[in-house]
Each structure stands twice: as structure tokens, then as C-alpha cells.
Design an enzyme around this catalytic site. Sequence first.
Site, PDB file in Angstrom:
ATOM      1  CB  ILE A  17      -0.673   0.186   1.353  1.00  0.00           C
ATOM      2  CG1 ILE A  17      -0.331   0.197   2.782  1.00  0.00           C
ATOM      3  CG2 ILE A  17      -1.848  -1.252   1.169  1.00  0.00           C
ATOM      4  CD1 ILE A  17      -0.925  -0.179   3.972  1.00  0.00           C
ATOM      5  CG  MET A  22      13.866   5.752   5.494  1.00  0.00           C
ATOM      6  SD  MET A  22      13.049   6.275   7.445  1.00  0.00           S
ATOM      7  CE  MET A  22      13.716   4.511   7.760  1.00  0.00           C
ATOM      8  CD  GLU A  24       8.783  -4.208   0.602  1.00  0.00           C
ATOM      9  OE1 GLU A  24       8.778  -3.085  -0.642  1.00  0.00           O
ATOM     10  OE2 GLU A  24       8.943  -4.883   0.560  1.00  0.00           O
ATOM     11  CB  VAL A  25       3.205   0.437   3.892  1.00  0.00           C
ATOM     12  CG1 VAL A  25       2.483   0.336   5.439  1.00  0.00           C
ATOM     13  CG2 VAL A  25       4.076   1.500   4.404  1.00  0.00           C
ATOM     14  CE  LYS A  40       7.466   3.252   7.218  1.00  0.00           C
ATOM     15  NZ  LYS A  40       7.957   4.386   7.894  1.00  0.00           N
ATOM     16  CG  ASP A 133       7.798  14.322   7.471  1.00  0.00           C
ATOM     17  OD1 ASP A 133       7.953  16.051   6.580  1.00  0.00           O
ATOM     18  OD2 ASP A 133       8.368  13.829   6.528  1.00  0.00           O
TER      19      ASP A 133
END
Length: 403
Positions: A17, A22, A24-25, A40, A133
Site C-alpha cells: 500500500i 526507507m 515499504e508498507v 512497515k 514532518d
Amino acid sequence: MKQQVLIAGRYRLNTTIGRGAMGEVWQAYDEMVSRPVAVKLLHSQNSEPTATARFRLEAQTAGRLSHPHVVGVLDFGEQEGRLFLVMELVQGDSLAYVLTQAGSLPAEEVARIAAQSAAGLAAAHQQGIVHRDIKPGNLLLDADRSVKIGDFGIAQFMNDPSGALTATGQIVGTSLYIAPERALGQPAGPPSDVYSLGCVLYQLLTGQPPFRASSPIAVLHHHLDTAPVPPRELGVGLPPAFENYLLSLLAKRPEDRPTAHQVAEWFASGAWRGRPEPLPAAAPRPEPEPRLTAAWDAAAKPRTNAAPSPAPSSGPGSVTTYAFPSSATVGSTAPAHRTRRRQRTGGRAVAAGRSKAVGTVAAVLIFLGALLVGLAWFSPDHSSADTSPTDPPGSTSPATATP
């Protein structure tokens, strides 16, 4: 991954998704407790030297938070040399995706997002965590449109500046939403998150961030020196209270911005709609004048449509009906005591008038009499000088001195 993978013997990965620098989820399923989750995964060979430390920091910071508007961290571990982070699965899209579809949102929707996002930030700040962020891509909407703050990957503990994991002079964050103090290289604090949230809200209302330029450095200069254009000047229908408060979130000095807790309460209370000034207290109503007697009140009414009064009846059980006098009757037949009082008053007025006239005449007569006496006394016939009988009329003799 072509086939489903089981992480830690319980999290079965289904579909990807999201992807980033860094990791992937994945959308996954926790087979132990039978619920969907998000996993993650850190890239196995990440070139960034601080990636592992930042990944652990995200798990540590988000794991300290438990709030309805923060994506919850459920588990953290390592498998086959890859770090993984298990999080609450948000069944919805990020605000970044919403902006690409809608362009902008109505004020009421933005106010709701503002209240919930600020509440999540306030919870983080209370735990000593600065997100650093805040941007549309890190604000997620779940199935019921509730906001969830995600991605604490570059978060910082306020009591541990070294937790920033950045080299000297490096700025971590997205330039479109970065606070002026951070553009100067100063440490991030809770007001920095509030400024970034203000930039996001501005974009949700207008369809564009408050400052844009051809390069990130030029954008940083705008954050430092340029005042944002009020949204209403861009054609946004916005209550003045909303606009003024939004611009306070974008104040250049951190001390001039409200706290995240204040922002959450202000928007949740509906103050963004603007409240009208309270009406002045109503003036006291004057007391009603005493009503006239029934006879006088009825007599003042016109009797053009009045029915003739029936004759009195003396029969048993009959009701006696009295005819009210007409206005002419009331005006001509005053009570006897009023007539006598008027006569007495008139008599006293006439007597007083006569007395005054008599006194005036007497005073005039006295004055005239005194005038005549004076003239007679000082006439030539009564002068102290002797007059010769042989002198012609009109001539006088020299005065004779007294021996």
C-alpha cells in the site's frame, strides 16, 4: 513479493500500500488476533546510514502514544535481517490523495481536520515528542473520515536533541511545510509542528501551499520573510475568524503561535465560524398607566353599534344590566363635588384679581398725590424769596438776607 509471506509467525502480508526511500508498507492480517494491520518493512539493503536508527526511533516514539488521532504502533521486531513495524491499519486515504482528487475542501471539513490533527499533535507534545514532518501525506483519513497522524520516522524527543539523527546543518522535513525557525537551523519544537499544520490547512482551503518557488531554498526564504496571502484574496469563502486564526498559526515567531492544544479546542468549539457580538440589554419597559373606571372607559368608546340597553328586571334570578353613560353625558354631568370645588376655586381667583387691581389703583393715586404736593410746595407762590406787589408779573426782587 509474489507470494504471501508470514512475518513473526503471525502477520501475513497481502498487498503493498506504499513505498518510500526507507521501506515499504503492506496491508497484512494478524492471524493471532484476527484483525487487519499494516506492516512497515525496512529495505534489506538501505543505503542511508541512519535508516535503521530512524526506523527504531519511529517504533519507540509512536509506541509511546495512544490517541484516537495518532496511528497506533502494535509491534516491532526483526526477521531475516529486516526490521518490521506493525501498525494500526487505516482504511482510507491520505490528505495528499484527497487534494489530488478534490483540489480543496470546504471550511467546515478543514475545521474538523484541524481540530483532530491538533489534538493528535497535542498528545505527542505532551509526551515530549515533536513530529517534524507534518504534511498532507502523513495525515490519514480512516473509514469514518477521522484523522490519524502517521509516520513518526523523523520525530524527535524534545529532551534529547541528538534523537534528530541528522548531520550538522542538515534540515529534515518537507520545505513546503517547514517552520521559519527550522529554516534557520534551530531545533524543532511544538510550535514547529503547529506551523506545519497551518501550512497544510492553508493548502486544504486554497488548493496550494502558502509558499511556492522554483527551488527548496527559495521556499525557505519565503517562510522566513514573506507574509502569506490571506485565503479570501484567493477567492476562498472563509469566515474572518477562521482566516485570522489560520494566519496566527503561520506567524513567523514561534512564541506568536497558539499551542496544539489551543488549536484543537478552538476549532472543536466552533469558534472558527465567528460569534456575533452580544446584543445590548433591553431597556426596562415603562409601567402601564392606571386604567380609567369602567364607566369612563366604556363612555369613551363610540356607541354607533351599541345595542339598546334592556330595562331592569326585578324578577327572581334575573341579572341586572346597567347602561353605561355616553361620552356626551359624562362630559356634561360632572360630579357635584367637582362643580363646587371649581366654583370655590373660581371665586378665590376673582377675589384675588380684584384685590390686586385695587392695590394697583391705590398705589397710583398715592403717587399722583405726592407729586401734586411736591409741585405745590416748590411753586413760586410758596418760595422763601419776597415778591414786591408792584413788580410786574414774571419779575422777581433781589433776595433779602435775614438779619
